[in-house]
Scaffold this active site. Structure first.
Site, short mmCIF file in Angstrom:
data_model
loop_
_atom_site.label_atom_id
_atom_site.label_comp_id
_atom_site.label_asym_id
_atom_site.label_seq_id
_atom_site.Cartn_x
_atom_site.Cartn_y
_atom_site.Cartn_z
N SER A 4 75.77 46.48 16.93
CA SER A 4 74.97 45.49 16.52
C SER A 4 75.89 44.28 15.78
O SER A 4 76.73 44.48 15.00
CB SER A 4 74.01 45.98 15.36
OG SER A 4 73.76 44.96 14.47
N GLY A 5 75.56 43.29 16.49
CA GLY A 5 76.08 41.96 15.78
C GLY A 5 75.86 41.78 14.40
O GLY A 5 76.82 41.57 13.65
N LEU A 6 74.90 42.03 13.88
CA LEU A 6 74.42 41.84 12.47
C LEU A 6 75.08 42.91 11.86
O LEU A 6 75.94 42.65 10.76
CB LEU A 6 72.94 42.23 12.28
CG LEU A 6 72.51 42.11 10.90
CD1 LEU A 6 72.88 40.94 9.93
CD2 LEU A 6 70.95 42.60 10.99
N ASP A 43 75.61 36.74 10.16
CA ASP A 43 75.26 37.12 11.49
C ASP A 43 75.06 35.65 12.12
O ASP A 43 73.98 35.37 12.50
CB ASP A 43 74.23 37.91 11.87
CG ASP A 43 73.88 38.36 13.11
OD1 ASP A 43 74.75 38.05 14.06
OD2 ASP A 43 72.70 38.62 13.57
N ASP A 95 75.96 43.90 21.65
CA ASP A 95 75.49 42.66 21.19
C ASP A 95 76.52 41.42 21.39
O ASP A 95 77.29 41.31 20.63
CB ASP A 95 74.82 42.80 19.82
CG ASP A 95 74.29 41.64 19.34
OD1 ASP A 95 74.06 40.59 20.16
OD2 ASP A 95 73.59 41.52 18.25
N ASP A 151 75.75 38.48 21.48
CA ASP A 151 75.10 36.92 20.82
C ASP A 151 74.97 36.33 22.25
O ASP A 151 74.64 36.62 23.05
CB ASP A 151 76.18 36.41 19.79
CG ASP A 151 75.95 37.22 18.51
OD1 ASP A 151 75.05 38.04 18.41
OD2 ASP A 151 76.89 37.28 17.86
N GLU A 178 72.19 36.70 24.38
CA GLU A 178 70.91 35.84 24.23
C GLU A 178 70.82 34.42 24.47
O GLU A 178 71.95 33.86 24.62
CB GLU A 178 70.53 36.32 22.51
CG GLU A 178 71.70 35.65 21.65
CD GLU A 178 71.60 36.14 20.34
OE1 GLU A 178 71.37 37.39 19.89
OE2 GLU A 178 71.87 35.35 19.32
N LYS A 234 75.12 30.96 16.79
CA LYS A 234 73.72 31.45 16.65
C LYS A 234 73.55 31.73 15.20
O LYS A 234 74.71 31.70 14.38
CB LYS A 234 73.80 32.80 17.55
CG LYS A 234 74.55 34.10 17.20
CD LYS A 234 74.15 34.80 16.05
CE LYS A 234 72.98 35.30 15.97
NZ LYS A 234 72.90 36.52 16.88
N ASN A 246 71.17 34.67 13.09
CA ASN A 246 70.15 36.06 13.03
C ASN A 246 68.89 35.66 13.26
O ASN A 246 68.22 34.65 12.64
CB ASN A 246 70.51 36.92 11.92
CG ASN A 246 69.75 38.30 12.00
OD1 ASN A 246 68.53 38.36 11.55
ND2 ASN A 246 70.28 39.05 12.51
N SER A 247 68.29 36.17 14.21
CA SER A 247 67.00 36.08 14.49
C SER A 247 65.91 35.96 13.57
O SER A 247 64.57 35.41 13.53
CB SER A 247 66.35 37.06 15.86
OG SER A 247 67.09 37.12 16.51
N ARG A 253 68.82 38.53 27.01
CA ARG A 253 67.84 38.48 25.82
C ARG A 253 67.03 37.22 25.45
O ARG A 253 67.70 36.27 25.49
CB ARG A 253 68.47 38.93 24.54
CG ARG A 253 67.93 38.81 23.19
CD ARG A 253 68.63 39.50 22.00
NE ARG A 253 68.37 39.01 20.85
CZ ARG A 253 68.98 39.20 19.79
NH1 ARG A 253 69.88 40.37 19.84
NH2 ARG A 253 68.54 38.93 18.52
N HIS A 303 62.76 39.82 22.27
CA HIS A 303 62.77 39.90 20.69
C HIS A 303 61.37 39.31 20.29
O HIS A 303 60.96 38.46 20.56
CB HIS A 303 64.08 39.28 20.24
CG HIS A 303 64.66 40.04 18.96
ND1 HIS A 303 64.06 41.34 18.54
CD2 HIS A 303 65.63 39.75 18.20
CE1 HIS A 303 64.52 41.50 17.24
NE2 HIS A 303 65.53 40.51 17.03
C1 SPV Z 1 71.43 42.89 15.82
O1 SPV Z 1 71.62 43.98 15.78
O2 SPV Z 1 72.82 42.45 15.52
C2 SPV Z 1 70.61 42.20 16.72
C3 SPV Z 1 69.11 42.50 16.54
O3 SPV Z 1 70.71 41.10 17.54
S1 SPV Z 1 68.57 41.52 15.26
O4 SPV Z 1 69.27 41.59 14.03
O5 SPV Z 1 67.15 42.03 15.37
O6 SPV Z 1 68.67 40.28 15.84
MG MG Z 2 72.56 40.40 16.92
#
Ligand code: SPV
Ligand code: MG
Length: 312
Positions: A61-63, A73, A100, A102, A129, A135, A137-138, A172, A203
């Site tokens: 996971s990027g986050l 993130d 991930d 990104d 994505e 980027k 975080n979503s 993504r 997502h």
């Molecule tokens: C991550 O885990 O970094 C993701 C999922 O991209 S989210 O944080 O929901 O965007």
């Molecule tokens: Mg991410």
């Protein structure tokens, strides 16, 4: 996947020279027959714990990786920091890892470089994505500019041309996150399928799964669908099975569990002015040694440091 080698500490031959991890991930992600689950890992330890728990694949996971490094993130961590962490996760687990990626850290050229390096470090797949660099975080803020469809399709094609079938490519779509409608999401899914993606990650930041299920019903599994139910966590997984979704990613739960546990234990040590009370609630040292395979080191020492004398 159950039969994979357990030999990561045995210094075997280059185990990533073939594409078996990518094939294993492809079998998970690209199968519509059975719902698969990828568990978040943000370092070698969280990966090893997920493996012990029984997960057959991991989400780097990027986050969570950014968080464990002390970054936001928002592409604050560099691509080479990411590949270093991924290498440790792969080394410690030998599980297929979907990374991930990104937006690929730039344009088509940065994306294909990242994919090549991830492949070299043993990753099984990359999720890219359609966001712009840097980027965000979503789930943070409302401004998530989307990449141009053709430009992002070029990023996907460049990655595919670089790593071919040796790295699973997940495209993504952030259209729903960015406030665009279902038509835009479907349009993008079609374009990314044509560009060579192996699966589509759709997502959503809604607290119900409605828009994800609506996407799945319109998309009709033209490519396998991957979801990240962080915000719509109340939905039972049976709903995803019924919708023919391929893969669910539990995206950040080890990282959030670690935060809660570390905060709790730090608070108690201060409040109780010592560590006597918390001992029963934390992992034992034996568990630490077991997780990191100290037994293998002891066997290796017997073999290499103290081999039996052949003259005796
Ligand atoms: C991550 O885990 O970094 C993701 C999922 O991209 S989210 O944080 O929901 O965007
Ligand atoms: Mg991410």
């Amino acid at each position: 996947m159950q039969n994979q080698s357990q030999s990561f500490l045995a210094n075997g031959p280059d185990r990533y020279a073939d594409s078996s991890l990518a094939e294993m991930l492809r079998a998970e992600i690209c199968s519509n027959r059975e719902l698969s689950f990828l568990m978040e890992a943000h370092d070698a330890l969280s990966g090893a714990i997920a493996k012990r728990a029984g997960f057959k694949g991991l989400w780097a996971s990027g986050l969570s990786i950014a968080c464990s490094l002390g970054y936001r993130d928002a592409n604050e961590a560099s691509w080479n920091q990411l590949v270093d962490v991924v290498e440790r996760i792969v080394d410690s687990t030998e599980l297929p890892v979907l990374v991930d990626g990104d937006g690929g850290f730039g344009n088509f050229n940065n994306a294909r470089l990242l994919a090549r390096k991830l492949r070299q470090r043993g990753a099984a797949g990359i999720a890219l994505e359609d966001s712009c660099f840097p980027k965000m975080n979503s789930f943070v803020g409302d401004r998530h500019p989307l990449a141009d469809i053709d430009e992002f399709s070029g990023r996907l094609r460049a990655v595919k041309d670089t790593v071919a079938e040796n790295l699973v490519l997940v495209a993504r779509i952030e259209a729903l996150i960015a406030g665009h409608g279902m038509d835009e999401a479907i349009l993008r899914a079609s374009a990314y399928a044509a560009a060579g993606a192996d699966a589509i990650l759709i997502h959503s930041r809604k607290s119900t799964a409605d828009e994800i299920l609506s996407f799945a019903s319109t998309w009709q599994n033209c490519l396998p669908v991957v979801i990240v139910p962080t915000k719509y966590y109340r939905t039972p997984v049976s709903a995803y099975r019924d919708a023919g979704i391929s893969t669910v990613i539990w995206a950040n739960h080890s990282m959030r569990a670690a935060i809660a546990a570390m905060r709790h234990v730090c608070g108690r040590i201060i409040a109780e002015d010592g560590i006597a009370g918390i001992e029963p609630d934390i992992a034992t040292l034996d568990e630490v040694f077991d997780l990191l395979r100290y037994d293998e080191l002891a066997r290796a020492e017997a073999r290499y440091l103290h081999p039996p004398d052949p003259r005796q």
